[in-house]
Enzyme design. Structure first.
Site, PDB file in Angstrom:
ATOM      1  N   TYR A   1      -2.878  -0.655  -7.341  1.00 21.02           N
ATOM      2  CA  TYR A   1      -2.943  -0.080  -5.990  1.00 21.02           C
ATOM      3  C   TYR A   1      -2.780   1.443  -6.018  1.00 21.02           C
ATOM      4  CZ  TYR A   1      -1.556  -4.846  -4.548  1.00 21.02           C
ATOM      5  OH  TYR A   1      -1.454  -6.194  -4.361  1.00 21.02           O
TER       6      TYR A   1
ATOM      7  N   PHE B   1       1.784  -2.394  -7.218  1.00 22.72           N
ATOM      8  CA  PHE B   1       1.081  -2.768  -8.451  1.00 22.72           C
ATOM      9  C   PHE B   1       0.316  -1.534  -8.916  1.00 22.72           C
ATOM     10  CE2 PHE B   1       1.786  -6.915  -6.647  1.00 22.72           C
ATOM     11  CZ  PHE B   1       1.901  -7.781  -7.722  1.00 22.72           C
ATOM     12  N   ALA B   2       0.237  -1.344 -10.219  1.00 25.86           N
ATOM     13  CA  ALA B   2      -0.512  -0.187 -10.742  1.00 25.86           C
ATOM     14  C   ALA B   2      -1.937  -0.187 -10.191  1.00 25.86           C
ATOM     15  CB  ALA B   2      -0.530  -0.217 -12.263  1.00 25.86           C
TER      16      ALA B   2
ATOM     17  N   HIS C   1      -4.341  -7.191  -9.891  1.00 25.46           N
ATOM     18  CA  HIS C   1      -2.901  -7.255 -10.162  1.00 25.46           C
ATOM     19  C   HIS C   1      -2.622  -7.297 -11.664  1.00 25.46           C
ATOM     20  CE1 HIS C   1      -3.420  -8.768  -6.074  1.00 25.46           C
ATOM     21  NE2 HIS C   1      -2.190  -8.384  -5.827  1.00 25.46           N
TER      22      HIS C   1
ATOM     23  N   GLU D   1       6.597   0.438  -0.859  1.00 24.16           N
ATOM     24  CA  GLU D   1       6.293  -0.706   0.002  1.00 24.16           C
ATOM     25  C   GLU D   1       7.254  -1.847  -0.313  1.00 24.16           C
ATOM     26  OE1 GLU D   1       2.187  -1.197  -1.118  1.00 24.16           O
ATOM     27  OE2 GLU D   1       1.748   0.855  -0.467  1.00 24.16           O
TER      28      GLU D   1
ATOM     29  N   PRO E   1      -5.429   5.130  -4.368  1.00 22.12           N
ATOM     30  CA  PRO E   1      -5.375   6.030  -3.200  1.00 22.12           C
ATOM     31  C   PRO E   1      -4.375   7.177  -3.389  1.00 22.12           C
ATOM     32  CG  PRO E   1      -5.321   3.749  -2.491  1.00 22.12           C
ATOM     33  CD  PRO E   1      -5.153   3.745  -3.989  1.00 22.12           C
TER      34      PRO E   1
ATOM     35  N   SER F   1       0.595   2.920   2.200  1.00 22.54           N
ATOM     36  CA  SER F   1      -0.259   4.078   1.978  1.00 22.54           C
ATOM     37  C   SER F   1       0.208   4.751   0.699  1.00 22.54           C
ATOM     38  CB  SER F   1      -0.151   5.048   3.163  1.00 22.54           C
ATOM     39  OG  SER F   1      -0.748   6.291   2.840  1.00 22.54           O
ATOM     40  N   GLU F   2      -0.474   4.453  -0.394  1.00 23.90           N
ATOM     41  CA  GLU F   2      -0.044   5.019  -1.677  1.00 23.90           C
ATOM     42  C   GLU F   2      -0.184   6.537  -1.673  1.00 23.90           C
ATOM     43  OE1 GLU F   2      -1.947   2.332  -1.342  1.00 23.90           O
ATOM     44  OE2 GLU F   2      -0.543   0.805  -2.041  1.00 23.90           O
TER      45      GLU F   2
END
Lengths: 337, 410
Positions: free
Chosen positions: A86, A83-84, A129, A29, A89, A59-60
């Site tokens: 996130y 970010f870790a 975060h 992203e 998914p 969309s991870e």
């Protein structure tokens, strides 16, 4: 050698790897045109083209899932999770797919990919975060997990990770991007340009995975840590006035057990330090290994210093963060027995 | 303005449960040959109706009719018939083997044989399927040896995946068959990524993703469609709608909205809905989608409408949730009987030759089974070593795994 921040070092590692191998591609992203929210991929799209460094939908699972397919095809995707926090998914694709593809196909399909993600707190990022999810990766068979603590290692370890034939989770302590941080939030921060580890080698210089680094030699106790906490540990040791050996693990899996055992057998005391929550954290694994391997050399119980077992708070950041005071107290306690 | 009232929870349910009379009158089935075949480069917005109909080729008389009827040599269709019979025969033997305790688990294709067997015929060497557990016809049609499949099902010493996977979770790169995962839908974005890699490398290969009706509810399905619509790589996104996700009817995954194929419209991806029990229609749709992929026109969605005549797996008893006779009432018929009727109508096949072919194929399957069982089954004969358990976690075994392997005594 060139003076670099950790951001510049990571960017340089990408460029070196992409220059050497056309199969290395970068996606995530905001990583393309803009170069990433932390600027770690800045300039790569302009230099290597949109086919090799591009933006993805938010969309991870899509990022990791498509990267698994690309890696199986023969590319070497290096993907960024913004970010870790996130990552979740995409976690199923990491755990059930990337980590197991070689195993379940008996080596027919493999998954050489790197999943980079900024990790850790110290930036007022609150619970979404600031997380340190390394134990969620070290618990998974088939993943290697790496956490650099300085620009030189960030470059060297990232190049080593990209060269790996298997998936590597690359956790970047975001509090260290611009300078070392010793946990004294009320003091001015030091930039990497004023720190010896801000000297980064030119070109293809690798820091091998699975090798810890002794940051400070000592005789009275061993402090095992990684990432941001390396710098907190060094500060706390100076303040405690105890001759503590500080080890930066650098790679959590595979773990450099030899380095750990040699140090603890020498000092007889051990403190384990990480930013992630205490219970079932990676420190529990370290404590278990140390007691199993060094039991007859230990003169005190292994102590753990870690984040509290709460979500990462906002206003209470410095009450949560295991700063130098807590580390110093743990050193004093481990010396008492 | 409608009257205000407290909300109710809508839980879709199939019309008929065990004890009831099977009824498929709600399934609208156009006559064979009725649906137009637009050119593969037609803009998606001009062929949206293809997601709401059913493309069919074989009519009740066994004739191939309409614009989708593919130009194929009878030899190819005869081979297709043999592939389907082989798959059904293989399934029957393995179902029995599971009941005899020779393996832990099995999943058959009964009623769905045409889909994987016909689709594979539209692919080329170098293309890659990302299958589910109910597409073994892809392997059979690609010429993968039956004995390898059986060795995998038995997890014996010749199992290509070294006893590590559940039965039917095959893997063969050489035959364009990606390693199967038990976590549903994960293969969907992987197929898109594989096709993106082909596009990045500018190599003329395509990926075919497979998913069931139930698993389209997973976010992997939707994530895959987002990436496919963004990057437009050469990928065919197949949905096998066999009406049942274990005990859950397809309405739970689909809700009341349109069809599974129509999910593609929100992403601007052309979508076909196809009679999955019609070998010729499956092949024609696959060909159309591969033409699009090979012309760099991007992804295609295909929903194959079929019926899971058997249980979900050997661990499932469908009589607990649907009428036993429902399979017989399914209006699209049996894929093998339909292709057989077509070949007889063409004058290239007969009942006698079919009976003879069935016997030959059964002998072939039995011979392969004997060969596999001579090596071993799950609990007998030569099995993978515990040493194998530690291999392939990583390319090179790290020290902690070496220690653990030593602890096991290897």
């Amino acid at each position: 050698m060139t003076r670099m921040t950790m951001i510049e070092a990571i960017r340089d590692a990408h460029a070196v790897a992409m220059e050497a191998d056309d199969d290395v591609i970068v996606m995530g992203e905001d990583v393309g045109f803009f170069g990433g929210v932390f600027r770690c991929t800045a300039g790569l799209q302009q230099r290597f083209g949109v086919d090799r460094c591009f933006d993805t939908p938010i969309s991870e699972l899509g990022i990791v899932g498509t990267a698994v397919g690309m890696a199986a095809y023969g590319l070497k995707p290096v993907v960024e999770i913004q970010f870790a926090d996130y990552m979740y998914p995409g976690y199923d694709q990491i755990v059930s797919e990337a980590a197991r593809l070689r195993y379940r196909s008996a080596g027919e399909f493999t998954c050489p990919m790197v999943v980079r993600m900024p990790t850790g707190g110290g930036i007022y990022g609150a619970q979404t975060h600031s997380q340190s999810p390394e134990a969620l990766f070290t618990h998974v068979a088939g993943l290697k997990t790496v956490v650099p603590s300085n620009p030189a290692d960030a470059k060297g370890l990232l190049l080593a990770a990209i060269a790996e034939p298997d998936p590597v989770i690359f956790l970047e302590p975001k509090r260290l991007y611009n300078g070392p941080y010793d946990g004294h939030h009320d003091r001015p921060s030091v930039p990497w340009s004023k720190h010896p580890d801000g000297e980064v080698g030119n070109g293809h210089c690798i820091t091998p995975l699975g090798k810890a680094r002794v940051m400070r030699e000592g005789t009275q106790a061993t402090l095992l840590t990684y990432g941001t906490m390396v710098h907190v540990a060094l500060a706390a040791v100076e303040e405690a006035g105890v001759d503590v050996e500080v080890i930066d693990l650098r790679t959590l899996l595979p773990l450099d057990l030899d380095a750990i055992v040699a140090s603890v057998n020498k000092t007889g005391r051990c403190v384990v330090l990480h930013e992630a929550t205490l219970t079932s954290g990676f420190g529990a694994e370290l404590a278990a290994q140390v007691q199993a391997e060094c039991f007859y050399h230990l003169e005190a119980p292994v102590l753990r210093v870690a984040g509290w077992d709460t979500p990462y708070p906002h206003a209470q950041e410095w009450d949560y963060f295991p700063g130098p005071d807590r580390v110093r107290r743990a050193i004093e306690t481990v010396m008492e027995d | 303005m409608p009257e205000e009232r407290a909300p109710h929870l809508n839980v879709p349910a199939p019309g008929i449960r065990p004890g009831g009379e099977p009824d498929f009158t709600h399934v609208s089935i156009p006559a064979a040959g009725e649906v137009d075949r637009p050119a593969p480069d037609t803009p998606p917005e001009e062929m949206r109706d293809l997601a709401f109909t059913i493309i069919r080729v074989l009519n009740r008389k066994g004739e191939a009719v309409g614009p989708w009827a593919p130009e194929v040599a009878p030899e190819m269709l005869l081979q297709g018939l043999r592939d389907m019979v082989k798959l059904r025969t293989y399934d029957a033997r393995m179902m029995t083997a599971q009941r005899q305790g020779k393996t832990s688990f099995y999943m058959q294709h009964l009623g769905e044989e045409a889909i994987s067997c016909a689709f594979q015929r539209a692919l080329r060497k170098g293309d890659m399927n990302f299958p589910t557990y109910r597409q073994a016809g892809l392997l059979i049609a690609a010429g993968y040896p039956l004995v390898n499949m059986m060795n995998q099902v038995y997890s014996n010493d010749a199992d290509p995946v070294r006893g590590r996977q559940l039965p039917v979770f095959y893997s063969s790169k050489q035959h364009g068959f990606f390693s199967i995962s038990g976590n549903l839908a994960t293969q969907y974005p992987q197929a898109v990524g594989w096709a993106m890699a082909a596009a990045i490398k500018r190599e003329k290969k395509l990926a075919a993703a497979w998913i069931g009706d139930g698993s389209t509810a997973e976010s992997d399905f939707h994530g895959a469609l987002v990436f496919a619509s963004t990057y437009k790589p050469p990928v065919i996104l197949n949905i096998v709608n066999n009406q049942w996700a274990i005990s859950t009817f397809q309405g739970i995954a689909r809700g009341g909205a349109g069809t599974f194929a129509a999910r593609g419209h929100g992403f601007g991806i052309p979508a076909l809905r196809v009679d999955g029990n019609d070998y010729l229609a499956v092949y024609a749709a696959a060909q159309w989608a591969t033409e699009r992929a090979r012309a760099d026109l991007g992804p295609t969605i295909i929903e194959f409408v079929t019926y899971r005549t058997g249980g979900h797996s050997t661990s499932d008893d469908p009589s607990a949730y649907r009428p036993k006779e429902e399979g017989l009432a399914w209006p699209l018929g049996d894929p093998i009987l339909r292709l057989k009727a077509h070949l007889i109508a063409l004058g290239v096949w007969s009942e006698d030759r079919h009976t003879q072919a069935e016997a030959e194929i059964k002998a072939e399957v039995v011979a392969a089974q004997k060969e596999a069982e001579a090596i071993g089954t799950l609990h007998t004969g030569r099995r993978p070593s515990p040493r194998d358990m530690f291999e392939d976690v990583f390319a090179e075994m790290p020290p902690h795994l070496v220690r653990q392997r030593h602890e096991v005594g290897y």
